[in-house]
Motif scaffolding. Structure first.
Motif, short mmCIF file in Angstrom:
data_model
loop_
_atom_site.label_atom_id
_atom_site.label_comp_id
_atom_site.label_asym_id
_atom_site.label_seq_id
_atom_site.Cartn_x
_atom_site.Cartn_y
_atom_site.Cartn_z
N LEU A 61 3.64 15.56 17.89
CA LEU A 61 4.15 14.45 17.09
C LEU A 61 4.14 13.16 17.89
O LEU A 61 3.76 12.09 17.39
CB LEU A 61 5.57 14.77 16.62
N ALA A 62 4.54 13.23 19.16
CA ALA A 62 4.55 12.04 20.01
C ALA A 62 3.14 11.49 20.21
O ALA A 62 2.93 10.28 20.19
CB ALA A 62 5.19 12.38 21.36
N ILE A 63 2.18 12.39 20.41
CA ILE A 63 0.79 11.95 20.59
C ILE A 63 0.28 11.28 19.32
O ILE A 63 -0.41 10.25 19.36
CB ILE A 63 -0.10 13.15 20.98
N ALA A 64 0.63 11.86 18.15
CA ALA A 64 0.18 11.29 16.88
C ALA A 64 0.78 9.90 16.67
O ALA A 64 0.10 8.97 16.21
CB ALA A 64 0.58 12.21 15.74
N ILE A 65 2.10 9.72 17.01
CA ILE A 65 2.74 8.42 16.86
C ILE A 65 2.11 7.40 17.80
O ILE A 65 1.82 6.26 17.42
CB ILE A 65 4.25 8.55 17.12
N ALA A 95 -0.91 7.48 19.07
CA ALA A 95 -2.27 7.16 18.63
C ALA A 95 -2.23 6.19 17.45
O ALA A 95 -3.04 5.24 17.37
CB ALA A 95 -2.99 8.45 18.24
N GLY A 96 -1.29 6.40 16.52
CA GLY A 96 -1.16 5.49 15.38
C GLY A 96 -0.75 4.09 15.80
O GLY A 96 -1.30 3.09 15.31
N TRP A 97 0.21 4.02 16.74
CA TRP A 97 0.65 2.71 17.23
C TRP A 97 -0.49 2.01 17.97
O TRP A 97 -0.71 0.81 17.81
CB TRP A 97 1.84 2.89 18.16
N GLY A 98 -1.23 2.77 18.79
CA GLY A 98 -2.34 2.18 19.52
C GLY A 98 -3.42 1.65 18.59
O GLY A 98 -3.96 0.56 18.81
N ALA A 99 -3.74 2.40 17.53
CA ALA A 99 -4.75 1.95 16.58
C ALA A 99 -4.28 0.70 15.84
O ALA A 99 -5.06 -0.23 15.60
CB ALA A 99 -5.05 3.07 15.59
N SER A 100 -2.98 0.66 15.48
CA SER A 100 -2.44 -0.50 14.79
C SER A 100 -2.46 -1.74 15.69
O SER A 100 -2.82 -2.84 15.25
CB SER A 100 -1.00 -0.21 14.34
N ALA A 101 -2.11 -1.55 16.98
CA ALA A 101 -2.13 -2.69 17.91
C ALA A 101 -3.55 -3.20 18.12
O ALA A 101 -3.77 -4.42 18.17
CB ALA A 101 -1.51 -2.24 19.24
N ALA A 102 -4.50 -2.28 18.26
CA ALA A 102 -5.90 -2.69 18.44
C ALA A 102 -6.40 -3.46 17.22
O ALA A 102 -7.12 -4.45 17.34
CB ALA A 102 -6.76 -1.47 18.73
#
Length: 250
Positions: free
Chosen positions: A231-235, A237-244
Motif C-alpha cells: 500500500l505504501a509503495i502504491a501511494i 508511486a501515485g504521489w510521484g506520478a502526480s508530482a511529475a
C-alpha cells in the motif's frame, strides 16, 4: 534356485545397459531479471557387454515441475457476457513438463510403456473424476494441455536428443521465465523397440533468491506487513506520478 537367479540376471537387459548422466546445472536461481534458462542434459550408456545387434538405442528425457491441482473452467456467452459455466478439477498436473526424444515419441516408446512410466504429456496429468453432469471431462484436460503448450509450459521436442554410436547422448531443455519454485524431476529412459530397458532419475532445484526470495517469504510469513508495504509503495508511486505531471504542466 541358483540356476533360476542366474537365468533372470542374464535375461534382464537392465543389467546390460544403464545411464551415466550429467547436467549443465542442477540448480536454477530465480531473480528479478530472470527470463528463462536452458538445461543441457548429457550422458553415456554404461555396458557390461558389447552393443547388442538389432534395433538402435533410443533416449527419452523428461523434466517435470512440481505437481499441483488445477481448476479448469469452461466459459460460455450468456446475454452477451462471457461467464464461467462448468468446472473440472484436475487432481494433479505438473506446473512444467518437457519431453525430449531421439526420435518420434511413438516410435521410441510403446503405448504400454507410456502407460507404465507416464512419459507423454497427457499421461503425466492425473484427472480421476468430474461432476456427474459433465460428460466431456477429457476436453477440460485437453484444454489445460493446449493452454500450457501455448505458454511453453508443456513441450514435446521430438528428434531433439542426439545419440552418438549408441553410447553418448545430449539434449537441451528450455525453461521459460514463469517457473514454479521447487524440485524439477528429471528422468532419462533408454529404450529399444519401444521398450524401456533402463531408467535414471535426478532433480533440478529451482529457487527464488535475493529480493525476489525476500518478497516471497514476506508475503507468506507476514502478510499484514507485506500488505502495508504494498500500500505504501502504491501511494508513493501515485504521489510521484502526480508530482511529475504537475511539473510537466508548469
Amino acid at each position: 534356485m541358483r540356476w533360476l537367479i542366474a537365468f533372470l540376471f542374464l535375461a534382464s537387459p537392465a543389467f546390460a545397459e544403464s545411464v551415466v548422466l550429467g547436467l549443465s546445472q542442477n540448480e536454477i536461481a530465480i531473480t528479478t531479471s530472470f527470463d528463462g534458462s536452458e538445461i543441457l542434459v548429457f550422458g553415456a550408456v554404461k555396458r557390461e557387454a558389447p552393443i547388442p545387434d538389432g534395433p538402435p538405442l533410443e533416449v527419452i528425457v523428461t523434466v517435470a515441475g512440481p505437481d499441483e491441482p488445477v481448476n479448469v473452467r469452461r466459459k460460455a456467452k450468456r446475454f452477451g457476457i462471457w461467464v464461467n459455466t462448468d468446472a473440472v478439477e484436475v487432481d494433479r498436473a505438473p506446473s512444467f513438463y518437457a519431453v525430449a526424444t531421439s526420435g518420434n515419441l511413438r516410435d521410441v516408446l510403446s503405448d504400454v510403456e507410456d502407460l507404465r512410466y507416464k512419459v507423454s504429456v497427457p499421461r503425466a496429468i492425473r484427472s480421476v473424476g468430474a461432476p456427474m453432469e459433465i460428460t466431456d471431462a477429457a476436453s477440460f484436460t485437453e484444454a489445460l494441455i493446449r493452454i500450457r503448450k501455448e505458454n511453453d509450459l508443456y513441450q514435446l521436442m521430438e528428434n531433439h536428443v542426439a545419440v552418438d554410436d549408441q553410447t553418448l547422448f545430449r539434449g537441451r531443455i528450455e525453461l521459460p521465465a514463469a517457473l514454479t519454485e521447487g524440485a524439477y524431476e528429471t528422468r532419462i529412459f533408454l529404450t529399444r523397440e519401444g521398450r524401456v530397458i533402463s531408467q535414471y532419475e535426478t532433480a533440478i532445484e529451482v529457487r527464488k533468491v535475493g529480493l525476489e526470495r525476500w518478497l516471497f517469504s514476506l508475503s507468506r510469513e507476514q502478510p499484514f506487513l507485506y500488505g502495508l508495504m504494498s500500500l505504501a509503495i502504491a501511494i508513493a508511486a501515485g504521489w510521484g506520478a502526480s508530482a511529475a505531471f504537475s511539473l510537466l504542466r508548469n
